[in-house]
Design a protein around this motif. Sequence first.
Motif, short mmCIF file in Angstrom:
data_model
loop_
_atom_site.label_atom_id
_atom_site.label_comp_id
_atom_site.label_asym_id
_atom_site.label_seq_id
_atom_site.Cartn_x
_atom_site.Cartn_y
_atom_site.Cartn_z
N ALA A 46 0.87 -1.19 0.00
CA ALA A 46 0.00 0.00 0.00
C ALA A 46 0.90 1.23 0.00
CB ALA A 46 -0.88 -0.01 1.23
N ARG A 47 0.42 2.30 -0.56
CA ARG A 47 1.18 3.55 -0.51
C ARG A 47 0.27 4.63 0.03
NH1 ARG A 47 3.03 3.44 -6.53
NH2 ARG A 47 0.85 4.03 -6.57
N PRO A 48 0.85 5.67 0.62
CA PRO A 48 -0.01 6.77 1.06
C PRO A 48 -0.81 7.29 -0.13
CG PRO A 48 2.25 7.08 1.80
CD PRO A 48 2.26 5.90 0.86
N PRO A 49 -2.09 7.62 0.07
CA PRO A 49 -2.96 7.98 -1.05
C PRO A 49 -2.38 9.07 -1.94
CG PRO A 49 -4.20 7.85 0.99
CD PRO A 49 -2.76 7.63 1.35
N HIS A 50 -1.70 10.06 -1.36
CA HIS A 50 -1.23 11.17 -2.19
C HIS A 50 -0.13 10.73 -3.15
CE1 HIS A 50 1.64 11.22 1.18
NE2 HIS A 50 2.49 11.71 0.31
N ARG A 51 0.45 9.53 -2.93
CA ARG A 51 1.50 9.05 -3.84
C ARG A 51 0.93 8.16 -4.94
NH1 ARG A 51 6.37 6.42 -1.21
NH2 ARG A 51 6.95 6.37 -3.39
N ASP A 52 -0.40 7.95 -4.91
CA ASP A 52 -0.99 7.08 -5.93
C ASP A 52 -1.00 7.73 -7.30
OD1 ASP A 52 -3.45 4.98 -4.30
OD2 ASP A 52 -1.47 4.55 -5.09
N THR A 53 -1.03 9.05 -7.37
CA THR A 53 -1.04 9.73 -8.65
C THR A 53 0.37 10.22 -8.94
OG1 THR A 53 -1.66 11.70 -7.47
CG2 THR A 53 -3.43 10.51 -8.58
N SER A 58 -4.18 1.28 -6.22
CA SER A 58 -3.96 -0.02 -5.58
C SER A 58 -4.76 -1.09 -6.30
CB SER A 58 -4.39 0.03 -4.12
OG SER A 58 -3.59 0.94 -3.42
N GLN A 59 -5.98 -0.75 -6.65
CA GLN A 59 -6.88 -1.71 -7.31
C GLN A 59 -6.30 -2.15 -8.66
OE1 GLN A 59 -10.62 0.18 -8.14
NE2 GLN A 59 -11.39 -1.59 -9.27
N ASP A 60 -5.78 -1.19 -9.42
CA ASP A 60 -5.19 -1.55 -10.71
C ASP A 60 -3.90 -2.35 -10.53
OD1 ASP A 60 -7.11 -0.39 -12.36
OD2 ASP A 60 -6.14 1.57 -12.34
N LEU A 82 -2.91 -4.34 0.99
CA LEU A 82 -3.83 -3.39 0.36
C LEU A 82 -5.18 -3.37 1.07
CD1 LEU A 82 -3.12 -4.12 -3.42
CD2 LEU A 82 -2.10 -2.39 -1.93
N GLU A 83 -5.44 -4.40 1.85
CA GLU A 83 -6.73 -4.50 2.52
C GLU A 83 -6.74 -3.71 3.84
OE1 GLU A 83 -6.95 -8.71 2.54
OE2 GLU A 83 -7.68 -8.80 0.46
N ARG A 84 -5.55 -3.26 4.26
CA ARG A 84 -5.49 -2.42 5.46
C ARG A 84 -5.72 -0.98 5.04
NH1 ARG A 84 -2.08 -4.96 9.59
NH2 ARG A 84 -1.68 -2.87 10.35
N ASP A 85 -6.06 -0.13 6.00
CA ASP A 85 -6.36 1.25 5.62
C ASP A 85 -5.12 2.15 5.73
OD1 ASP A 85 -6.16 1.22 8.31
OD2 ASP A 85 -8.18 1.98 8.74
N ARG A 86 -3.96 1.53 5.92
CA ARG A 86 -2.73 2.31 5.97
C ARG A 86 -1.58 1.41 5.52
NH1 ARG A 86 -0.32 0.36 10.63
NH2 ARG A 86 -1.79 -0.61 12.04
N PRO A 87 -0.45 2.00 5.08
CA PRO A 87 0.69 1.17 4.68
C PRO A 87 1.14 0.26 5.83
CG PRO A 87 1.03 3.44 4.01
CD PRO A 87 -0.20 3.43 4.88
N SER A 88 1.51 -0.95 5.50
CA SER A 88 1.88 -1.93 6.52
C SER A 88 3.38 -1.94 6.75
CB SER A 88 1.50 -3.33 6.08
OG SER A 88 0.16 -3.41 5.75
N TYR A 89 3.77 -2.17 7.97
CA TYR A 89 5.16 -2.53 8.24
C TYR A 89 5.32 -4.01 7.91
CZ TYR A 89 5.49 1.82 10.92
OH TYR A 89 5.49 3.13 11.30
N THR A 90 6.52 -4.37 7.44
CA THR A 90 6.75 -5.78 7.10
C THR A 90 6.53 -6.68 8.30
OG1 THR A 90 8.28 -5.14 5.36
CG2 THR A 90 8.50 -7.38 6.19
N ILE A 91 6.89 -6.21 9.49
CA ILE A 91 6.71 -7.05 10.69
C ILE A 91 5.22 -7.36 10.90
CG2 ILE A 91 6.66 -5.07 12.30
CD1 ILE A 91 8.32 -8.42 13.09
N ASP A 92 4.34 -6.39 10.60
CA ASP A 92 2.89 -6.64 10.73
C ASP A 92 2.43 -7.71 9.74
OD1 ASP A 92 2.76 -4.58 12.59
OD2 ASP A 92 2.28 -3.07 11.07
N THR A 93 2.95 -7.60 8.52
CA THR A 93 2.58 -8.56 7.48
C THR A 93 3.04 -9.96 7.88
OG1 THR A 93 2.74 -6.84 5.83
CG2 THR A 93 2.84 -9.10 5.02
#
Length: 219
Positions: A46-53, A58-60, A82-93
Motif C-alpha cells: 500500500a502507498r499513502p494515497p497522495h502518492r498514488d497519482t 492499488s486496485q489496478d 492493500l486491505e489495510r487502511d494504511r501502509p503496513s510494516y513488514t513485521i505486521d505482514t
Amino acid sequence: MTRRSGARRIGILGGTFDPVHIGHLRGALEVTEMLALDELRLVPNARPPHRDTPHSSSQDRLAMVRLAVQDVPQLKVDARELERDRPSYTIDTLESLRAELAADDQLFLLMGWDAFCGLPGWHRWEELLEHCHILVLQRPDAGSEAPEALRDMLAARSVADPQALEGSCGQISFVWQAPLGVSATRIRQSLASGRSVRFLVPDAVLAYINAHGLYRASN
Ligand code: ATP
C-alpha cells in the motif's frame, strides 16, 4: 536440506508492482525453483494515497499482478497489505501471515541487497527473523559491504547455501541473480511517451494497461 513432512515452504516478495513486469516475475520464478518453494506470494505494498497519482491505483496494481500470475501455479498474490487502511510494516505482514500458517511452515522473505542494507531503519527490524528467513537477492555487480548495524546479525545468522536454510525462520542467505534490465519506472516512462512496452510485461498486463489507459502522459 531437512524438511519435516507436511511443512510448507513459502516465499514472499513485496513491491509496488506499478506495474508488475518480467523482472519481478522471472526473479520470483527462479527463486521458487532454486529453493523448491511450494509457493511464492507477490505482496503489493500500500502507498499513502497522495502518492498514488500519477501512477496506478492499488486496485489496478492488484489486478495486474493477479493477471500476471494467473497461469503460474507456484506464484500467488497476497493482497493483505492493500486491505489495510494504511501502509503496513513488514513485521505486521509477517505476524499476520504467521497466524495463518503451521508452526513448522518455512517463510522466506525476499529482498534486494539495497533493501537489506536499509533494514536497521525498519520498524522492529530485529524481530523479523522470529517469523521468517531472509533471502537477499544479490546482483553480481553489487558491492557487498554490509552496514555496521547488520554485522552481528549476519555473523550469527548467515548460511552460505540458501538451500541449507533450516527450520521455520531465523536465518539469512544470499541468492546471486542477474536482474533483467527492466524497471517499473522505465515502463511508466515508455508508456507516458507513447512507446511500446510489449514483452516487458505479460500480454495480459499490457492488455489491462491499454484497456484502462494507465500511465499515459495525460493521467
Ligand atoms: P520502480 O521502478 O517503480 O522503483 P521496480 O521495477 O523496482 O519499481 P518494485 O515494485 O519496487 O519494482 O520491485 C519490488 C521488488 O522486485 C524489488 O525490491 C526487487 O527486489 C525486485 N525487482 C525489481 N525489478 C527487478 C528486476 N528487473 N529483476 C529482478 N528483480 C526485480
